[in-house]
Design an enzyme around this catalytic site. Structure first.
Site, PDB file in Angstrom:
ATOM      1  N   GLY A   1       0.788  -1.232   0.000  1.00 59.00           N
ATOM      2  CA  GLY A   1       0.000   0.000   0.000  1.00 59.00           C
ATOM      3  C   GLY A   1       0.818   1.278   0.000  1.00 59.00           C
ATOM      4  O   GLY A   1       0.470   2.251  -0.677  1.00 59.00           O
TER       5      GLY A   1
ATOM      6  N   CYS B   1      15.526   0.159   2.440  1.00 57.77           N
ATOM      7  CA  CYS B   1      15.625  -0.841   3.494  1.00 57.77           C
ATOM      8  C   CYS B   1      17.035  -1.379   3.645  1.00 57.77           C
ATOM      9  O   CYS B   1      17.298  -2.201   4.496  1.00 57.77           O
ATOM     10  CB  CYS B   1      14.640  -1.969   3.270  1.00 57.77           C
ATOM     11  SG  CYS B   1      14.764  -2.678   1.655  1.00 57.77           S
TER      12      CYS B   1
END
Ligand SMILES: Cc1ncc(COP(=O)(O)O)c(C=O)c1O
Ligand SMILES: Cc1ncc(COP(=O)(O)O)c(C=O)c1O
Lengths: 152, 427, 427, 152
Positions: C214, C339
């Site tokens: 999302g 990340c």
């Protein structure tokens, strides 16, 4: 999982709930271990079901199915009632959730069990009628493995 | 009683609904929603990013972690965010199993765990692990010595829940944890229902790992926690980036983490007061139900239970129909755990405490919360007897009982500490 | 140019910040935050619960699923909610591997996948699975015939991303999917970066499974999706209750599901316009950078790339210091995927497209979004050359180059389609 | 991961950045493959470091570490400078993130490499000094495996 308006209506306002004193015929199916028991009392005159009453231990759709089933058979001949399927009961209720279809099966079977009682006791059993009542052979000896709640 | 169900049905239209299913989930506190909405708006950076927006997000995340660690009395680096209690249970159990399978392939748990634990165990069994499911007693308690007896040289994990989600029994996990420690076996506890309701301090409880979920304590659904003792290495369940000290991949949900921290902090602050208040309400409810409804019993432990949990069995009737009628009168309750409501089987927890299936089908769980009031309980005590009566009137079992054809399994006067013996003898 | 870095530093204090890292994450749209906050408040029931509050939650959840399914042109029962893109990747890969290991234990992927895919593969390798990592070309493209050649009788899964998160290259997954179908091998694609940016219709793309997240399309962090073709059975990653058609346990996060549905619907509605608008901005940015900064190149494919992605290499300088100076002037950019920013290794993606490490260290990713403007791009084009110049002034490599001691790997005039050959020959 | 104010200050405003024409000694450590190179130029008079300048290819903490290192050694004797550790550099910067400690190592090593150059060329090498410069034996032949970026 949510019930149709029709199911809720029959659950909240069950039709023909109760017992018939001196019923012409009576049939009980289900098992407390499985969480459903239906008892169907019929008053039959001239092969026509003039009254039907039920008692049900079970979930909302079990109660609604038995209520609907009584409405569907009152006024019908026993042979007409014999042809009522669980699908017809479920459809009349605007459908049942998949996991609850067995409730309509119980309703069909409770009618048949009562009619079996009627035909047998009145000496009206025919091979045709017997064929339509064949499932009872299993059902009479039902245990947790064979009962309808293990069906789906 | 002269009032009828139909009258109450009409009256209930103009009454507010009563939410009595706090064990299923809770409404996030307004303060929590505010923090979440603000974080979604203002602190949207990726916590791994190397600039102001990222630093702001990482600060929010780490402050939340530190706040939660303080609430649990553990180190921040022992707190890992997950997406739910179920993920935490899966991670603890499968992660330990995969990491330790060299040492052994035997795990121990109880028959009354949440499906998140039981189904993780079953998944492992399919892969050749062996699981011992310990029986609990009729109140839901587990004798810690049973754990000791079950531990084998190849046992790698014991998982026993802190409080049961259906019957509310609080299990002696500190003692079980001590035995595990003594035996050198890792100990995990699913404390999803306990957190926020009773004190939960993983170290004091001798736990190596604990699972938590936000939505049971007025935080949103979709955030969980795992406590994992410092230095303990287990396999990852979700491999990916370097998030969560490389233990759990996926861009962090800092907004819900902040919501969880706020919710926990508020629950801990309220706990002393709320646990007494809710326990008093619960006891009023239990007393009222047993007094007013014949053939009713409390399930779970009579005293050693969560302050907000009451679980009843009513003979001759079925649980779902009770819930439907309660819903129609404005009450949200459950018959067991929410996540199995699509199933037709009676609760594995009630079967696990030795209840015969015919009684297990007729259970009702009422779980209170911070918004529950005495007025709600009293209204409930007015309505529930009408509902039970209505359903018994419809029940062929009840007719049989009335005609003397059926011997009841729950005595008429009921009680809070009844062990059911035998089963129906239907003719 | 007479303006200096120090002047721009002073000026930037009074300028709004510029968020140019939409590939890392996005700020949820106001409409999404509103829906989420409202759902947290009003639709807090447990979707599995059997009463009004539960029904309301299940409606929100299923309406969201249906809306998403419509956006993807798939069936609602093919859409599963997860907690993030990483979970979806793990589930697709490990779930397939465990379910199909009877058929074979060989998987195929590329060297430039996200760590969610690569680390899932590595976890499987530790368990005895075999993985083929296919090389891509210097633009990030993968020849579908390489997939065909790599498929063996024991191959159970091919996983190739739809669009790369660092260099923006759009891979030919439809063709790869067709080959997999022909060969009877399951095909998964990580479409986390593609969804919302370009049309994504799993069926047309011959995908059996696809992963989405999302927060890349203006929904919150902490919700993901998995498309799984109807009838396809893989193992669960998260065992538990009966949620998500028994495929993924855990109480559902209906609030974020609704936010995801809204965000996807808005992205799909905007897509035609936004993709053209952002691509024009991106091209303005790319042209400006290559024109103004010597020894600079575009990474990834010159044309077949996400409309919002620009990725550059600047010779003689290092990426993190570029980011720090950009941050100081008000820009949020990244040097690769967020990340892995804690890692010191050069991006595996840049190495994967054959870039030597000495150049891979000096990369910059700029990713635009719905809030990006021409003004921001022009401001950036003013500042970035000052930053690069400042860092080159500090760089001993640049001194060496100036003294003729180092032959540059990127030609002075740079370009958008340069393949770097060789490496430094330092004495 | 976030830098201290001190690191950011030295990164944004590096001290002694540049090169010394005709430096007394000079040392370069690091490797472009690893993403860090530091070059340290020293001007030494009477065994005292009277000036130092650096050039660095590398991350923020690499630049800050070299900047800080120059400040720490200017005015010191070469032997005092030889005793400066990477920890001292990191502490002077109010700490470095764990993954960035190697930057302070590079700063220490760049000083030592320059001093090795100085002692050797001036014929001032002693066993004691040699011992403190022992790591250079490895470092001279450094490759990606042995360089400091593989150290943590
Ligand atoms: C290509 C790709 N796959 C997977 C992910 C992981 O998504 P999430 O952060 O939601 O876990 C990302 C972004 O982080 C991505 O860019
Ligand atoms: C005891 C217990 N464990 C685990 C869970 C699972 O938590 P979640 O719904 O957050 O996955 C629940 C509640 O659903 C629970 O009551």
């Amino acid at each position: 999982m949510q019930y149709s308006e029709k199911v809720l209506d029959h659950f909240m306002h069950p039709r023909n709930m109760g017992e018939i004193e001196n019923a012409t015929a009576s049939g009980t199916v289900g098992n407390p271990v499985c969480g459903d028991i239906m008892k169907m009392d019929l008053k039959i005159e001239d092969n026509v079901i003039v009254d039907a009453k039920f008692k049900t231990f079970g979930c909302g759709s079990a109660i609604a199915s038995s209520s609907m089933a009584t409405e569907m058979i009152i006024g019908k001949t026993t042979d007409e009632a014999l042809d009522i399927t669980n699908k017809a009961v479920a459809e009349a209720l605007d459908g049942l959730p998949a996991v609850k279809m067995h409730c309509s099966v119980l309703a069909e079977q409770s009618i048949k069990k009562a009619l079996n009682d009627y035909y047998t006791r009145q000496g009206l059993m025919t091979p045709e009628r017997k064929a339509k009542l064949a499932f009872l052979e299993v059902c009479e000896h039902e245990d947790h493995e064979n009962c309808t709640c293990a069906e789906q | 009683m002269s009032i009828t169900f139909e009258e109450r049905l009409r009256e209930s239209m103009s009454l507010p609904r009563v939410y009595f299913d706090h064990a299923a989930t809770t409404q996030p506190r307004p303060e929590v929603i505010e923090i979440v909405a603000k974080a979604l708006q203002d602190t949207y950076g990726n916590p791994s990013s190397f600039y102001e927006e990222g630093h702001r997000a990482v600060r929010l995340l780490e402050e939340s972690r530190a706040e939660i660690a303080a609430g649990l009395k553990v180190l921040p680096e022992e707190v890992f965010f997950t997406s739910c209690g179920t993920e935490s249970d899966n991670w603890a159990i499968k992660g330990t199993a995969y990491a330790r399978q060299g040492k052994g392939r035997h795990l121990i748990t109880t028959t009354i765990e949440h499906h998140a634990v039981l189904h993780s165990m079953e998944a492992l069994e399919k892969q050749g692990f062996e699981v011992t499911y310990l029986d609990v007693d009729y109140t839901g308690l587990l004798d810690p010595e049973k754990v000791r007896a079950a531990i084998r040289p190849d046992t790698i994990l014991v998982s026993v829940m802190m409080a049961n989600n259906e019957i509310g029994t609080i299990l002696p996990i500190r003692e079980i944890g001590a035995i595990c420690r003594e035996k050198g076996v890792l100990f995990h506890s699913d404390a999803v229902q306990a957190l926020g309701a009773i004190p939960v301090h993983p170290r004091d409880l001798n736990c190596d790992m604990m699972s938590f979920s936000g939505h049971k304590l007025y935080a949103p659904k979709g955030i969980g926690l795992m406590y994992k003792r410092k230095g303990l290495r287990i396999d990852r369940l979700i491999d990916g980036g370097a998030q969560e000290r490389r233990q759990r991949g996926g861009t962090e949900n800092a907004a819900f983490a902040a919501g969880f921290a706020k919710a926990l902090q508020m629950s801990v602050a309220d706990m002393e007061h709320e646990s007494v208040r809710q326990a008093a309400l619960r006891d009023r409810l239990i007393r009222g139900v047993i007094e007013r409804i014949p053939h009713a019993k409390l399930n779970g432990h009579p005293t050693r239970r969560l302050p907000n949990n009451a679980n009843f069995s009513f003979e001759f009737i079925e649980g779902e129909s009770i819930l439907l009628l309660l819903d129609s009168l404005g009450y949200a309750c459950s018959s067991g755990s929410a996540c199995t409501s699509a199933s037709l089987d009676p609760s594995h927890v009630l079967l696990g405490i030795g209840m015969p299936a015919e009684i297990a089908h007729g259970s009702l769980r009422v779980t209170l919360g911070i918004d529950s009031t005495e007025e709600q309980v009293d209204r409930f005590l007015l309505d529930l007897p009408l509902i039970v009566e209505r359903l018994r009137d419809m029940s062929p079992l009840y007719s049989d009982f009335k005609r003397g054809k059926l011997h009841p399994l729950i005595p008429e006067k009921g009680g809070t500490d009844i062990r059911i013996e035998g089963q129906y003898n239907l003719d």
